[in-house]
Design an enzyme around this catalytic site. Sequence first.
Site, PDB file in Angstrom:
ATOM      1  N   SER A  79       0.809  -1.219   0.000  1.00 26.76           N
ATOM      2  CA  SER A  79       0.000   0.000   0.000  1.00 26.76           C
ATOM      3  C   SER A  79       0.839   1.264   0.000  1.00 26.76           C
ATOM      4  CB  SER A  79      -0.939   0.020   1.209  1.00 26.76           C
ATOM      5  OG  SER A  79      -0.295   0.582   2.329  1.00 26.76           O
ATOM      6  N   LYS A 116       2.430   4.023   7.490  1.00 28.07           N
ATOM      7  CA  LYS A 116       1.541   4.957   6.784  1.00 28.07           C
ATOM      8  C   LYS A 116       2.161   6.347   6.719  1.00 28.07           C
ATOM      9  CE  LYS A 116      -1.601   1.999   6.176  1.00 28.07           C
ATOM     10  NZ  LYS A 116      -1.882   1.495   4.873  1.00 28.07           N
TER      11      LYS A 116
END
Lengths: 159, 447
Positions: A79, A116
């Site tokens: 991701s 993230k």
Amino acid sequence: MDTPERKNALKTADPRAGISESLAPDENPRPRMSPLIDDRIRAGFPSPASGDASCGIDLNEHLIRNPAATFFLVVSGDSMVGEGIDDGDMVIVDRSVEPRSGSIVVAAIEGDFTLKRFVKTAASFELHSGNPEYPVIHPKHEDDHIVGVVCWILRKCSR
Amino acid sequence: MFALIDGNSFFASCERVFRPDLWRKPVIVLSNNDGCVIARSEEAKKAGIPMGAPFFKISGLVERHGIAAFSCNYELYADLSARMMACVASLAPALEVYSIDEAFADFSGITDASALGVKIRHRVMRWIGIPACVGIGASKTLAKFSNHLAKRNPRFSGVCNWLDLTETERLQWMRSTSVFDLWGIGRKLGEKLLEQRIRTVFDLYGADPALMRRRHSVTVERIVHELHGIPCLELEEISPAQRQVLRSRSFAEEVSDIGEIKAAVSRHAHSAAAALRRWNGLASCVGVMIRTNRFKAERHFGWDVTSLPAPSSDTLVLSAAATRLAGRIFRPGMKYKKAGVVLLELVDANTRTGDLFNPGDSERSRALMQTIDSINSRYGGEAVKSAAELVGTKWHTRRERLSPRYTTRWDELRRVDAGTTNTGFKEPVSPRRPDFSPPRSESATRA
Ligand SMILES: [Mg+2]
């Protein structure tokens, strides 16, 4: 390395004290991931490189600002490809660095570590992926927090 | 003024640093061979796990409460300990590393000691992920006592400054704490004090120091003074943790046989262990180096360090670890000129007695070592030797619940998931081993 942390971490007696014989290595000692462990090992077996002799460029010195708070982790998942971090990359995480909007961070969310992009909000923070298909994470759990900031990404190019 | 910084349930906390799924969950750590409980998180204490309980006896409780039980991962704890000390040292002007999870700091001349205590506590949590408590007092004994209070009473929020307490509060805390909980009062001494109706810290505080010296020792007199805020003990910056014992020697002729290398290493371990016991120390880590002639074309310098499951001065344990390392770094075909053994991360065996969090050497092994030492000193040299080379190859400890050594091994690094979230916990070590090992290091240490 010249940070105060480093100086204090090394606040020991002369590592060679009490050793009468020199055990000079003929090859470079095995590189160690943890700079702290490395120093302790050098305290045991003195290497000429730990003295005044210049040992050229030192990757530890370049990559690790604060050895006590720096940890290495391995990334799984894709991701963050949009942020340049691929599955299998190694990241160097400094827990003492304050995250800013845009920092890549390791966060503890609902009992697991996740990698993230940190975005500051008025009240708290959000976590974004480098891939728009993944949803934005809004921390809900009281224990959710930022563990540290990713300072370097390591990727092996040749096999 | 002194501060004592102490990691809470240190081994259990270390197990949680890379396992956020275990926060607020009961965690225990088991001794060598997964024998008994040597560390418990707060939650595990509340679940009724007693310190020192044999693991097989509590397996029902462990199951029922979903307690996470770990084998002692001393390598991880030692690394996180070193990080914690470095972190504290970044704020404290002078530091004495007292044990794996405790350090005394010199706070003299600091205007807001409580604020500095809070700052240290926060920094250790932030940088390392270990919760710690800070006790502050005019003497080391009071710093230690304040730490004890900070740990047990949530109202202090982890930092207790004796100097900030009112006289009434101080007397209250001293009256409600057993004299056995005081630093420097072991079981034997505590029982002797009990006979004289000295039960609480307050009773000792009120005792006549001169009388304490006559009846017991200078140590007890000192404790009384220290309780009154008169410091008698100084900061010992060069702590045993920084000393080491080294033994090495060149071979008469170059050696290329692993058996001979192991025998030499075992001899060095033998002699180093004896020196360690004379000094009354225990070693936490063992290192071995072997090297060829420096001036020849075919050269090899091999060395490696390993940490022991628990600090030890047992010749058998140290020599087994050393010969195992020698086997690992040895390269067939090389002609070795010199071998050496170093014992590192030394701790004082005395200060560890009654230290519940790590039982270390058993009484039996200690008695055996004393016997060996006395025979050797009577008959000279090494009259008694262990069959260490033989033991070395067969030596293994049971550590079935060992967590990865997240901070010291390339192939045991923690995984961080970027792909998906809310998928629950995944095994930190992936079956696919990441290929990050520097190829040269492999060839340098493993033949
Ligand atoms: Mg502790």
